[in-house]
Design a protein around this motif. Structure first.
Motif, PDB file in Angstrom:
ATOM      1  N   SER A  73      20.044 -24.927 -15.441  1.00 35.50           N
ATOM      2  CA  SER A  73      18.674 -25.438 -15.394  1.00 35.50           C
ATOM      3  C   SER A  73      18.304 -25.887 -13.994  1.00 35.50           C
ATOM      4  CB  SER A  73      18.510 -26.598 -16.389  1.00 35.50           C
ATOM      5  OG  SER A  73      18.728 -26.150 -17.709  1.00 35.50           O
ATOM      6  N   GLN A 114      21.174 -15.613 -19.076  1.00 35.32           N
ATOM      7  CA  GLN A 114      20.376 -16.627 -19.766  1.00 35.32           C
ATOM      8  C   GLN A 114      18.997 -16.086 -20.110  1.00 35.32           C
ATOM      9  OE1 GLN A 114      21.310 -19.437 -20.940  1.00 35.32           O
ATOM     10  NE2 GLN A 114      19.344 -20.320 -21.551  1.00 35.32           N
ATOM     11  N   LYS A 117      18.883 -18.728 -25.979  1.00 35.07           N
ATOM     12  CA  LYS A 117      17.972 -19.091 -27.063  1.00 35.07           C
ATOM     13  C   LYS A 117      16.745 -19.772 -26.512  1.00 35.07           C
ATOM     14  CE  LYS A 117      17.779 -21.634 -31.420  1.00 35.07           C
ATOM     15  NZ  LYS A 117      18.514 -22.491 -32.391  1.00 35.07           N
ATOM     16  N   ASP A 118      16.951 -20.692 -25.548  1.00 32.23           N
ATOM     17  CA  ASP A 118      15.841 -21.381 -24.879  1.00 32.23           C
ATOM     18  C   ASP A 118      15.927 -21.080 -23.391  1.00 32.23           C
ATOM     19  OD1 ASP A 118      14.850 -22.652 -27.217  1.00 32.23           O
ATOM     20  OD2 ASP A 118      16.535 -24.088 -27.064  1.00 32.23           O
ATOM     21  N   PHE A 119      14.768 -20.951 -22.763  1.00 26.15           N
ATOM     22  CA  PHE A 119      14.726 -20.721 -21.312  1.00 26.15           C
ATOM     23  C   PHE A 119      13.781 -21.745 -20.689  1.00 26.15           C
ATOM     24  CE2 PHE A 119      13.921 -18.354 -17.357  1.00 26.15           C
ATOM     25  CZ  PHE A 119      15.202 -17.963 -17.054  1.00 26.15           C
ATOM     26  N   GLU A 120      14.198 -23.028 -20.816  1.00 25.50           N
ATOM     27  CA  GLU A 120      13.373 -24.117 -20.312  1.00 25.50           C
ATOM     28  C   GLU A 120      14.031 -24.716 -19.080  1.00 25.50           C
ATOM     29  OE1 GLU A 120      12.884 -26.886 -23.415  1.00 25.50           O
ATOM     30  OE2 GLU A 120      11.704 -25.551 -24.704  1.00 25.50           O
ATOM     31  N   ALA A 154       7.601 -25.907 -17.817  1.00 25.48           N
ATOM     32  CA  ALA A 154       8.048 -25.744 -19.195  1.00 25.48           C
ATOM     33  C   ALA A 154       6.929 -25.279 -20.097  1.00 25.48           C
ATOM     34  CB  ALA A 154       8.635 -27.059 -19.720  1.00 25.48           C
ATOM     35  N   GLU A 171       7.278 -18.527 -21.801  1.00 20.97           N
ATOM     36  CA  GLU A 171       8.727 -18.402 -21.679  1.00 20.97           C
ATOM     37  C   GLU A 171       9.128 -16.987 -21.296  1.00 20.97           C
ATOM     38  OE1 GLU A 171      12.556 -18.511 -24.650  1.00 20.97           O
ATOM     39  OE2 GLU A 171      11.019 -20.058 -24.897  1.00 20.97           O
ATOM     40  N   ARG A 199      11.444 -15.672 -18.073  1.00 26.99           N
ATOM     41  CA  ARG A 199      12.632 -14.841 -18.197  1.00 26.99           C
ATOM     42  C   ARG A 199      12.487 -13.575 -17.335  1.00 26.99           C
ATOM     43  NH1 ARG A 199      15.788 -15.913 -23.003  1.00 26.99           N
ATOM     44  NH2 ARG A 199      14.847 -17.564 -24.278  1.00 26.99           N
TER      45      ARG A 199
END
Length: 696
Positions: free
Chosen positions: A7, A113, A118-121, A135, A139, A143
């Protein structure tokens, strides 16, 4: 790699990433962008989708790569040879195959990632600020964008994702068209294919970044380098620095930097990077390396060296100016006392216009001083005061206008000179005045010495060369000129020294007149009356020998004084000579020739000619020896003549009859000499001139 570490990396990338060559450009239609680079034994290929939706479908269904051989051995093939390079659709490797590469390649971790997370925050920033704003973005766009940027920095990861290929079967004598198509169903999305034309022969090493500049400030440095010429080679950059004199370099940032100012309609020409320094005492070296779209690091640039310096934040301000009756200005200014320790002193700058250019006229003004006197004033002056910093940039005040009252005229011009050509065109020149407030000149003319001078120009003449025209057939043979100077306050100087010019002479002088001649003792004695014109500079006497088949006139003598007599000794018995004269004035004009006089010299009844004449050259002892013979008992003396370097013969010596050998020691190397000897009998008659020529 932990999610928290990933992150943090994503946050940095979002803040500093710009559009890479394969990054999506928001278009209405989806397509594939392809780039390639030739290596010495293979060809690297990279591609990327232009929209996030096409990217997602391409990852799902994969791509097909086809190679078309277009040329071989420099010749175009009649039909391209097609070959599909991949037996299976090119799509991202399964998640479990990314684990090893992600451990040592942070860009591979980002792609993994983006593909499988699952999440790309973006975390680590709380609920507010830039992290919160990012955020809230789409999304899928995150990505898509960051995965393509990561692929730009790791070709190995791009191949893992199905976005790259190395063609190891490429041959150096062939060139290919590579075509990439998306295998996504057309009913879901129509995607334009992409292609690139390249061969191994197109290989070239990556270029060295150039024109790296650095501006050092207070514990920081601003670097910039040429970006426009290299943006097609490099997608990102590594800034390296050294603190040990260039022995070792380390990256200034953990991640490469890219151009965040690049806009399609306003491309940026330079790349900028700001780095902080530990202190202002350490000498740093910085250099730049590019990273290609295939993750290749290019060669480093030349290093730029410097250290931090304290910035001067205080600026002087001119407060007042006063000019005394003697023309001396007193200037005062303000400057914070706290800044005295940061400056070497002050400098006074002067210009004729507010925009400059400014010239520093007073230096080394002590830091505690706040006023000065200055008397080298122009008609209009703009002054600034500069605080000269000990380190970093100096600061300069705003300009102020100072205009003194001027009633002093400039000095009269000097060096006035001129010429008059044959058509009456006068060219005048003079030296330019040195006064700083000079505006121009006025030119004056008169027909006589004591006549009042009249101006020739209505306005002010700016140059120091002036053309005038005078009539050349008027009675006055001279014309007079003078020049005066004017300053910018229209104060006029006195006249220069008056210049007298003589008009061109177009009328030749009158001819001289022969008054008498006689032959006495082997000489032709001539008398004449000179030309009566005042400007006669010389009289010229010519002779022509009837026996000379060329019939050329020989110049015997040029007379610059009042001479009216000449005895020609260079004659021979039995020959006939013709004489003429002309007058020449100071302008070079020649009069018509006189009426010719023809004289016949009586022949020698005793034939007193010299029988033989010899010349012996002795170069070791530097002389020429002449010797001659004759058998006539009636000879009284010998006359010797000499000419050098093509000049006519002239009487050199007279020797008695018993001397038949003479040595000439006045000779020069590489000169042609001509000698002549003739005998003279007791009655004064001379025989023919015996000549000989030799080269010393």
């Amino acid at each position: 790699m932990t999610m928290r570490r990933l992150s943090s990396i994503l946050l940095i990338l979002i803040c500093f990433t710009a559009v890479s060559p394969l990054r999506a450009q928001h278009k209405d239609s989806a397509g594939i962008a392809v780039t390639a680079r030739a290596r010495q034994h293979s060809i690297l290929l990279r591609w990327g989708m232009t929209t996030s939706r096409a990217w997602k479908l391409g990852n799902q269904y994969g791509f097909q790569l086809t190679r078309y051989t277009v040329t071989r051995d420099g010749k175009l093939l009649s039909s391209p040879e097609a070959k599909v390079l991949n037996t299976q659709p090119l799509r991202p490797k399964p998640l479990n195959e990314w684990e090893n590469i992600a451990q040592h390649d942070q860009y591979a971790a980002i792609i993994a990632q983006a593909l499988y997370g699952k999440d790309f925050e973006v975390g680590g920033g709380g609920n507010n600020g830039i992290a919160s704003i990012m955020a809230q973005s789409a999304e899928q766009e995150q990505r898509f964008s960051l995965s393509l940027y990561a692929a730009d920095n790791s070709f190995e990861a791009a191949v893992m994702a199905g976005w790259g290929w190395e063609d190891k079967e490429a041959r150096p004598n062939e060139k290919y068209l590579y075509r990439v198509i998306s295998l996504a169903p057309k009913d879901r999305l129509t995607v334009d294919s992409g292609g690139v034309f390249i061969g191994i022969q197109d290989y070239a090493p990556l270029p060295v970044p150039g024109d790296v500049g650095a501006v050092f400030g207070d514990k920081q440095v601003a670097l910039s380098w040429d970006y426009s010429l290299l943006k097609h080679y490099y997608t990102s950059w590594i800034v390296e620095r050294s603190k040990d004199g260039g022995k070792t370099f380390e990256p200034a940032r953990s991640l490469p930097v890219t151009n965040i100012n690049e806009k399609e309609n306003r491309p940026s020409s330079r790349m900028y990077f700001i780095d902080s320094l530990e202190d202002n005492n350490t000498v740093y070296q910085f250099r730049v390396r590019g990273i290609s779209a295939f993750g290749e690091k290019g060669p480093p640039s030349a290093a730029t060296t410097g250290k931090g310096r304290q910035v001067l934040i205080y600026v002087p301000n001119i407060r007042s100016n006063k000019i005394s009756a003697q023309g001396k200005m007193t200037l005062t200014w303000d400057f914070e006392t706290a800044g005295n320790a940061l400056i070497k002193g002050f400098a006074l700058n002067q210009a004729e216009r507010e925009s400059g250019p400014y010239k520093t006229v007073v230096v080394n003004i002590t830091p505690d001083k706040r006023s000065l006197q200055y008397d080298q004033l122009l008609p209009s002056n703009y002054f600034t005061i500069t605080a000269v910093a000990k380190e970093g940039e100096s600061t300069t005040s705003f300009p102020v206008l100072v205009q003194p009252v001027d009633s002093t005229p400039p000095a009269p011009p000097v060096g006035l000179a001129g010429t008059v050509d044959s058509s009456g065109v006068v060219t005048l020149t003079w030296k330019a005045n040195a006064e700083k407030d000079m505006l121009g000149y006025k030119v004056f003319r008169a027909g006589r010495l004591n006549e009042e001078l009249s101006p020739l120009v209505d306005s002010i003449y700016m140059k120091t060369v002036y053309k005038d025209t005078v009539p050349i057939k008027f009675l006055n043979s001279k014309v007079y000129y003078a020049v005066a100077a004017l300053d910018k306050h229209y104060n006029q100087s006195g006249y220069s020294a008056v210049l007298e010019l003589k008009k061109p002479d177009v009328i030749p002088p009158t001819s001289p007149v022969f008054s008498a001649y006689k032959v006495v003792d082997g000489q032709v004695q001539l008398s004449w009356v000179n030309s009566g014109d005042e400007d006669v500079a010389a009289h010229l006497l010519y002779r022509r020998d009837r026996a000379d088949t060329s019939h050329k006139w020989l110049l015997l003598q040029t007379f610059h004084d009042g001479t009216q007599y000449y005895a020609d000794r260079l004659i021979e018995g039995g020959q006939t000579y013709t004489y003429i004269m002309m007058a020449k004035d100071s302008s070079g004009l020649e009069s018509p020739p006189t009426q010719p006089i023809t004289v016949t010299i009586p022949a020698d009844p005793n034939n007193i000619s010299v029988k033989a004449l010899n010349a012996y050259v002795n170069r070791d002892q530097r002389y020429i020896e002449l010797s001659w013979k004759d058998n006539n008992p009636g000879i009284n003396e010998y006359q010797l003549y000499k000419g050098a370097g093509g000049q006519p013969l002239s009487l050199w010596k007279i020797v008695p009859v018993n001397v038949k050998t003479v040595v000439d020691e006045s000779v020069k190397i590489n000169t042609v000499y001509e000698y002549g000897v003739r005998a003279v009998n007791r009655n004064g008659l001379s025989g023919p001139l015996k000549k000989i020529q030799t080269n010393y």
